[in-house]
Motif scaffolding. Sequence first.
Motif, PDB file in Angstrom:
ATOM      1  N   ILE A  97     -38.605 -13.256 -29.866  1.00 44.67           N
ATOM      2  CA  ILE A  97     -39.327 -13.665 -28.653  1.00 44.67           C
ATOM      3  C   ILE A  97     -40.265 -14.832 -28.965  1.00 44.67           C
ATOM      4  CG2 ILE A  97     -41.014 -12.932 -26.923  1.00 44.67           C
ATOM      5  CD1 ILE A  97     -39.807 -10.106 -27.172  1.00 44.67           C
ATOM      6  N   TRP A  98     -40.971 -14.728 -30.096  1.00 43.90           N
ATOM      7  CA  TRP A  98     -41.877 -15.806 -30.498  1.00 43.90           C
ATOM      8  C   TRP A  98     -41.122 -17.119 -30.711  1.00 43.90           C
ATOM      9  CZ3 TRP A  98     -46.283 -18.179 -30.876  1.00 43.90           C
ATOM     10  CH2 TRP A  98     -46.432 -19.220 -31.803  1.00 43.90           C
ATOM     11  N   LEU A  99     -39.993 -17.061 -31.402  1.00 44.97           N
ATOM     12  CA  LEU A  99     -39.223 -18.272 -31.676  1.00 44.97           C
ATOM     13  C   LEU A  99     -38.740 -18.929 -30.387  1.00 44.97           C
ATOM     14  CD1 LEU A  99     -37.089 -17.063 -34.741  1.00 44.97           C
ATOM     15  CD2 LEU A  99     -39.023 -18.645 -34.781  1.00 44.97           C
ATOM     16  N   TYR A 100     -38.335 -18.096 -29.426  1.00 45.80           N
ATOM     17  CA  TYR A 100     -37.855 -18.634 -28.138  1.00 45.80           C
ATOM     18  C   TYR A 100     -39.008 -19.299 -27.378  1.00 45.80           C
ATOM     19  CZ  TYR A 100     -35.689 -18.890 -23.544  1.00 45.80           C
ATOM     20  OH  TYR A 100     -35.196 -19.332 -22.336  1.00 45.80           O
ATOM     21  N   ILE A 101     -40.162 -18.620 -27.356  1.00 46.74           N
ATOM     22  CA  ILE A 101     -41.328 -19.187 -26.659  1.00 46.74           C
ATOM     23  C   ILE A 101     -41.749 -20.509 -27.311  1.00 46.74           C
ATOM     24  CG2 ILE A 101     -43.788 -18.853 -26.185  1.00 46.74           C
ATOM     25  CD1 ILE A 101     -43.199 -15.869 -25.848  1.00 46.74           C
ATOM     26  N   VAL A 135     -41.995 -24.041 -25.346  1.00 43.42           N
ATOM     27  CA  VAL A 135     -43.312 -24.659 -25.182  1.00 43.42           C
ATOM     28  C   VAL A 135     -43.368 -26.029 -25.848  1.00 43.42           C
ATOM     29  CG1 VAL A 135     -45.752 -24.469 -25.826  1.00 43.42           C
ATOM     30  CG2 VAL A 135     -44.535 -22.482 -24.902  1.00 43.42           C
ATOM     31  N   ASN A 136     -42.795 -26.123 -27.043  1.00 41.20           N
ATOM     32  CA  ASN A 136     -42.885 -27.362 -27.819  1.00 41.20           C
ATOM     33  C   ASN A 136     -41.617 -28.211 -27.774  1.00 41.20           C
ATOM     34  OD1 ASN A 136     -45.589 -26.950 -29.053  1.00 41.20           O
ATOM     35  ND2 ASN A 136     -44.591 -25.153 -29.958  1.00 41.20           N
ATOM     36  N   ARG A 137     -40.654 -27.752 -26.987  1.00 41.21           N
ATOM     37  CA  ARG A 137     -39.391 -28.491 -26.817  1.00 41.21           C
ATOM     38  C   ARG A 137     -38.763 -28.848 -28.158  1.00 41.21           C
ATOM     39  NH1 ARG A 137     -41.014 -32.610 -21.792  1.00 41.21           N
ATOM     40  NH2 ARG A 137     -41.612 -30.940 -20.314  1.00 41.21           N
ATOM     41  N   ILE A 138     -38.641 -27.848 -28.989  1.00 41.67           N
ATOM     42  CA  ILE A 138     -38.052 -28.043 -30.322  1.00 41.67           C
ATOM     43  C   ILE A 138     -36.563 -28.300 -30.175  1.00 41.67           C
ATOM     44  CG2 ILE A 138     -37.638 -26.992 -32.583  1.00 41.67           C
ATOM     45  CD1 ILE A 138     -40.122 -25.254 -32.082  1.00 41.67           C
ATOM     46  N   LEU A 193     -32.470 -19.523 -34.651  1.00 45.09           N
ATOM     47  CA  LEU A 193     -32.753 -18.740 -33.454  1.00 45.09           C
ATOM     48  C   LEU A 193     -31.573 -17.850 -33.087  1.00 45.09           C
ATOM     49  CD1 LEU A 193     -34.784 -18.186 -31.181  1.00 45.09           C
ATOM     50  CD2 LEU A 193     -33.798 -20.107 -29.916  1.00 45.09           C
ATOM     51  N   VAL A 194     -30.370 -18.392 -33.141  1.00 45.69           N
ATOM     52  CA  VAL A 194     -29.172 -17.599 -32.868  1.00 45.69           C
ATOM     53  C   VAL A 194     -28.984 -16.532 -33.949  1.00 45.69           C
ATOM     54  CG1 VAL A 194     -26.656 -17.670 -32.692  1.00 45.69           C
ATOM     55  CG2 VAL A 194     -28.029 -19.428 -31.567  1.00 45.69           C
ATOM     56  N   SER A 195     -29.316 -16.859 -35.184  1.00 42.92           N
ATOM     57  CA  SER A 195     -29.230 -15.881 -36.269  1.00 42.92           C
ATOM     58  C   SER A 195     -30.154 -14.706 -36.019  1.00 42.92           C
ATOM     59  CB  SER A 195     -29.580 -16.547 -37.605  1.00 42.92           C
ATOM     60  OG  SER A 195     -28.626 -17.517 -37.956  1.00 42.92           O
ATOM     61  N   MET A 196     -31.356 -14.980 -35.541  1.00 42.17           N
ATOM     62  CA  MET A 196     -32.281 -13.899 -35.216  1.00 42.17           C
ATOM     63  C   MET A 196     -31.781 -13.066 -34.059  1.00 42.17           C
ATOM     64  SD  MET A 196     -34.612 -13.538 -37.344  1.00 42.17           S
ATOM     65  CE  MET A 196     -35.426 -12.266 -36.379  1.00 42.17           C
ATOM     66  N   LEU A 197     -31.131 -13.707 -33.092  1.00 38.09           N
ATOM     67  CA  LEU A 197     -30.534 -12.972 -31.981  1.00 38.09           C
ATOM     68  C   LEU A 197     -29.466 -12.010 -32.490  1.00 38.09           C
ATOM     69  CD1 LEU A 197     -30.230 -12.490 -28.942  1.00 38.09           C
ATOM     70  CD2 LEU A 197     -28.653 -14.436 -28.862  1.00 38.09           C
ATOM     71  N   LEU A 198     -28.658 -12.475 -33.437  1.00 37.66           N
ATOM     72  CA  LEU A 198     -27.643 -11.613 -34.046  1.00 37.66           C
ATOM     73  C   LEU A 198     -28.294 -10.450 -34.786  1.00 37.66           C
ATOM     74  CD1 LEU A 198     -25.193 -14.290 -35.504  1.00 37.66           C
ATOM     75  CD2 LEU A 198     -24.719 -12.723 -33.620  1.00 37.66           C
ATOM     76  N   SER A 199     -29.357 -10.739 -35.514  1.00 42.96           N
ATOM     77  CA  SER A 199     -30.053  -9.688 -36.255  1.00 42.96           C
ATOM     78  C   SER A 199     -30.583  -8.607 -35.319  1.00 42.96           C
ATOM     79  CB  SER A 199     -31.211 -10.282 -37.063  1.00 42.96           C
ATOM     80  OG  SER A 199     -30.748 -11.199 -38.017  1.00 42.96           O
ATOM     81  N   VAL A 200     -31.152  -9.049 -34.211  1.00 44.60           N
ATOM     82  CA  VAL A 200     -31.703  -8.096 -33.249  1.00 44.60           C
ATOM     83  C   VAL A 200     -30.590  -7.264 -32.616  1.00 44.60           C
ATOM     84  CG1 VAL A 200     -32.878  -7.906 -31.025  1.00 44.60           C
ATOM     85  CG2 VAL A 200     -33.777  -9.430 -32.795  1.00 44.60           C
ATOM     86  N   SER A 225     -41.632 -23.332 -36.127  1.00 43.31           N
ATOM     87  CA  SER A 225     -42.235 -22.837 -34.880  1.00 43.31           C
ATOM     88  C   SER A 225     -43.753 -22.967 -34.905  1.00 43.31           C
ATOM     89  CB  SER A 225     -41.841 -21.380 -34.641  1.00 43.31           C
ATOM     90  OG  SER A 225     -42.476 -20.505 -35.556  1.00 43.31           O
ATOM     91  N   VAL A 226     -44.352 -22.760 -36.060  1.00 46.10           N
ATOM     92  CA  VAL A 226     -45.810 -22.854 -36.173  1.00 46.10           C
ATOM     93  C   VAL A 226     -46.264 -24.305 -36.167  1.00 46.10           C
ATOM     94  CG1 VAL A 226     -47.789 -22.419 -37.692  1.00 46.10           C
ATOM     95  CG2 VAL A 226     -46.023 -20.652 -37.395  1.00 46.10           C
ATOM     96  N   LEU A 227     -45.601 -25.131 -36.953  1.00 41.46           N
ATOM     97  CA  LEU A 227     -46.030 -26.520 -37.105  1.00 41.46           C
ATOM     98  C   LEU A 227     -45.599 -27.411 -35.947  1.00 41.46           C
ATOM     99  CD1 LEU A 227     -45.368 -26.933 -40.936  1.00 41.46           C
ATOM    100  CD2 LEU A 227     -47.511 -26.410 -39.767  1.00 41.46           C
TER     101      LEU A 227
END
Length: 360
Positions: free
Chosen positions: A253-257, A261-264, A273-280, A314-316
């Motif tokens: 959720i954090w990565l998506y937000i 927000v920052n238009r990464i 991000l897709v890898s984390m979706l698979l993990s979840v 995501s942080v930077l």
Amino acid sequence: MFPYFLVFSLTLIFFSVGNQTANNKQLGGRLFIAVALILLISFAAYRSSWVGTDTRTYLALWNDIQNSNFNDGWLYSEPLFYWLQIVTRYIADNTFLGKEVFLGAISALVCILTFSAINQVSKNKVLSLFVFLFLGFYTFHFNGARQAIAMALFIYSIKYILTGNAKKYALIVFVGFLFHKTMLITVPFYFLFRLKFTPKIVALIVISTIVASFSITNIVDYASEFDVRYKSYASSDFTGGIIQVLFFTFILIWLYIAKKVNRINEKLYDISLVSMLLSVCIGWMSVALSLNPSGILRLTGYFAQFMIFCLPISVLAFPRSNFRSLVLLAFVSLSILYFYLTTSNFSGLAPYSLDVDLLF
């Protein structure tokens, strides 16, 4: 827990200094990074056999390696790990060294491959190393040694996905398969990760993962014909893993937000991000079906480890301000808290102790 925090802190200091001096083209940069690497390898190599629930099992197999039978089904017997045992046992038998050779060789493969991936791909190397250490990816090889090596090979292969080198990617997958059979699940991801991630493609990946999860009984039954260790992985009478899955969901959720927000707009971030979706998805299916946490849930490690790249991004991605400093502080604090809670309560990792007999 103190030994973990001490070694991790020293590692980050040496690694940070090494990268800083390397960026300034000063001498000694590689030496500092080498010291950081040696610290982690030695920390794993000289641990007591009681550190990690699977350490004693691996050492028992290693001690009995000369009496083992390397049968005709070598392709399904993870031969590279077998030969790693053979070589390290030979060294131990003919030198003053002991089991630290075997445990150190495993750690060296995991750490060197991960350090290399961080050095070549990461947008912020120090934060990536921080994630590797404090989100449990380093200590994973204290238990799942064979899979940890395969996972390290997979994260090392990310550069070949980004550059489109299918031959080298296939070679790495094959090498990983010879360490751990689960590496086969990474085969299609060279093609999937190179696609443009439209909502339809992402939905297809998620649906495929869910279907594969529901088919896990048949898959495990087939795998059990070659290795009985997989027999319990499809049993639906286990509990556990919920904390890890909830944490991964929060990270997703954090990565998506952060992306919105920052238009990464970075391919590496999108892959992560897709890898984390698979993990979840895999994680929630494992919890919902009450599967063995040491089985299917461990597959999430292949994909969750991409947090090493995407969390620093995501942080930077936030503009330099007090808010970004606050986000960075929260990120570091939550990571340390997660490490403390999981390491002190699961997998027999704490308390850490040295095998003092090896020092004499």
